[in-house]
Design an enzyme around this catalytic site. Structure first.
Site, PDB file in Angstrom:
ATOM      1  N   ASP A   1       0.805  -1.229   0.000  1.00 45.40           N
ATOM      2  CA  ASP A   1       0.000   0.000   0.000  1.00 45.40           C
ATOM      3  C   ASP A   1       0.834   1.273   0.000  1.00 45.40           C
ATOM      4  O   ASP A   1       0.425   2.288  -0.537  1.00 45.40           O
ATOM      5  CB  ASP A   1      -0.959   0.019   1.193  1.00 45.40           C
TER       6      ASP A   1
ATOM      7  N   ASP B   1       5.748   0.267   3.106  1.00 47.37           N
ATOM      8  CA  ASP B   1       6.000  -0.960   3.863  1.00 47.37           C
ATOM      9  C   ASP B   1       5.781  -2.171   2.963  1.00 47.37           C
ATOM     10  O   ASP B   1       5.576  -2.034   1.757  1.00 47.37           O
ATOM     11  CB  ASP B   1       5.081  -1.003   5.096  1.00 47.37           C
TER      12      ASP B   1
ATOM     13  N   TYR C   1      -5.198   0.956   9.175  1.00 44.91           N
ATOM     14  CA  TYR C   1      -6.335   1.249   8.288  1.00 44.91           C
ATOM     15  C   TYR C   1      -7.641   0.876   8.980  1.00 44.91           C
ATOM     16  O   TYR C   1      -8.429   0.098   8.491  1.00 44.91           O
ATOM     17  CB  TYR C   1      -6.177   0.530   6.940  1.00 44.91           C
TER      18      TYR C   1
ATOM     19  N   GLU D   1       6.027   9.701   3.035  1.00 47.60           N
ATOM     20  CA  GLU D   1       5.654   8.354   2.562  1.00 47.60           C
ATOM     21  C   GLU D   1       4.638   8.436   1.428  1.00 47.60           C
ATOM     22  O   GLU D   1       3.624   9.106   1.542  1.00 47.60           O
ATOM     23  CB  GLU D   1       5.064   7.523   3.715  1.00 47.60           C
TER      24      GLU D   1
END
Length: 486
Positions: free
Chosen positions: A79, A82, A231, A468
């Site tokens: 996603d 990571d 999430y 990120e």
């Protein structure tokens, strides 16, 4: 006579400038940005990479995903920076890529093939998640709490690849509703070019939606620390039921979905649109029937969509949206650009619907035209691509000045070709994570979390809320990039 000649030369030069595709300052090269955005998705791929993979510093990874439950869950996307596959944001990414392709595919030119490839990389995986075991929907691979303690390449992963699922006894209406939306939206993308695949997507979307409706519950309650705080479904699951039903209605025209979504009402007042909160997206999607189809049954969604726009527009008396001094929409301090790109998609798309039917509306005393919405979206896109106070493009690899130290494992560690030895869980922190050197691999097309509320950006790898990138930030920008590139 001399004056007339000078004027003629000036006019000819102006025409040549406008027709010749010369970059006029203040208008970024949207087509280049669009092309780069699809490269980013290649950089996020999990699984066995195809022969035509252009991002050459990535290699195969996660090839045993699913084996702990004796199923094949290879493929899909990491996603963000990571090495976890979280299906909730991945499915939203897929829905947004599909919606962008449906609305703007004709403007994509040769990039249309890339758009379909990016969507299919996700849907092939989501089909496995939905069809591998009866009564189970897989919703993620990789223990996030373990993964987030490591700094290693996806190709070297030695952390446990735990699989997570929802079922009738552990429901997840939110992740199931979003998965159904992704599969239904993608079925429309492939309807003409691959009818057999399209039918499989739609059939699976119907099945997953039936599960979401029948077994109600939030996946955060079923899965706890496997998905929270990463999430968590903060907005509950009603918005995903509305979103999933809206997409299935668009894909099937089946009155069942229309009647179902009417039972959910449309009384929510969002001023955000994201992987978690889908209300505004569903309202805009359904308003298409009122605007383009002149169907009075959808009037309430048109009103909801317009009241959302009134909460976004800068000069609206109902605005609840902050803007930075440089003109960027500012919603939340962590990864703010995800909201900017998603809302820009809705502004562009609703503006396009209005334009087709020469519609306007009012936010109190503010008169709103299609160009009010499209102009605001364009300013946000331009800001992201470098038209901002610090002249920083927040898309990696685009423009002269872009983030060089993004919070991304694969990008910040040397590739297998350069460093064939394995880099273990802790092996990447020194000397790579804590280094002030630019990342060795440029993750072209990645859009990072973005600047702070003062239009500043430190370009610091450890500052993940700003540095990120994630799939859903870029996915939402694909539509507007295609629109403005035409």
């Amino acid at each position: 006579m001399a004056k007339a000649n000078i004027l003629l030369i000036f006019l000819c030069s102006l025409v040549l400038l406008l027709l010749g595709g010369v970059r006029v300052e203040g208008n970024p090269n949207y087509r280049d940005a669009l092309q780069k955005s699809f490269l980013f998705f290649q950089g996020q791929r999990s699984g066995k990479l195809p022969a035509n993979q252009k991002v050459s510093w990535r290699s195969n990874s996660g090839l045993s995903d699913g084996s702990l439950d004796h199923v094949d869950l290879t493929g899909g996307y990491y996603d963000a920076g990571d090495n976890v596959k979280f299906n909730f944001p991945m499915a939203f990414t897929t829905t947004m890529l599909s919606w962008g392709t449906l609305e703007y595919g004709k403007r994509m030119g040769p990039q249309l093939q890339e758009a379909r490839a990016a969507i299919r990389w996700a849907t092939d995986y989501l089909l496995k998640c939905a069809n591998s075991k009866p009564g189970k929907l897989y919703v993620g691979v990789g223990d996030p709490n373990v993964d987030h303690k490591c700094w290693e390449r996806p190709e070297d992963m030695d952390t446990v690849r735990t699989v997570y699922s929802v079922s009738s006894s552990n429901p997840g209406s939110d992740v199931a509703g979003e998965t159904a939306a992704a599969l239904a939206a993608a079925s429309l993308v492939f309807r003409r070019v691959d009818p057999k695949y399209s039918r499989l997507l739609l059939q699976t979307a119907r099945k997953v939606m039936a599960f979401a409706i029948q077994y109600r519950g939030a996946y955060s309650d079923s899965l706890g620390s496997a998905v929270c705080p990463f999430y968590c479904s903060y907005s509950g699951y009603k918005d995903e039921l509305l979103w999933g039903a809206a997409w299935l209605f668009r894909a099937t025209n089946d009155a069942y979905y229309y009647n179902f979504l009417k039972t959910l009402g449309a009384d929510d007042q969002p001023d955000i649109f994201s992987w978690d909160n889908k209300y505004a997206g569903a309202h805009v999607l359904l308003s298409r029937m009122a605007l383009l189809g002149k169907d009075k049954n959808f009037e309430q969604f048109k009103q909801e969509a317009e009241s959302f726009m009134c909460r976004i527009l800068r000069n609206s008396p109902y605005s609840t949206t902050q803007y930075t001094q440089g003109g960027l929409m500012y919603k939340l301090p962590e990864s703010n650009l995800q909201y900017v790109t998603s809302i820009s998609f809705l502004l562009t798309t609703y503006g396009k619907y209005m334009k087709a039917k020469k519609q306007t509306f009012n936010c109190g005393s503010l008169f709103v035209t299609p160009n009010s919405l499209i102009g605001l979206a364009k300013r946000q896109v331009d800001y992201i691509l470098g038209e901002n106070p610090i002249k920083m493009s927040y898309m990696v690899g685009f423009g002269r000045n872009f983030p060089k130290r993004i919070h991304h494992r694969g990008s910040s560690l040397p590739s297998l070709a350069k460093h064939p030895q394995s880099i273990g869980c802790d092996g990447g922190f020194q000397p790579y994570f804590y280094s002030s050197n630019p990342n060795p691999n440029v993750l072209v097309g990645a859009i990072v979390g973005g600047p702070n509320q003062n239009d500043g950006f430190p370009d610091d790898r450890s500052d993940y809320s700003h540095s990120e990138p994630s799939t859903y930030i870029t996915a939402a920008l694909v539509g507007p990039l295609a629109y403005f590139s035409h």
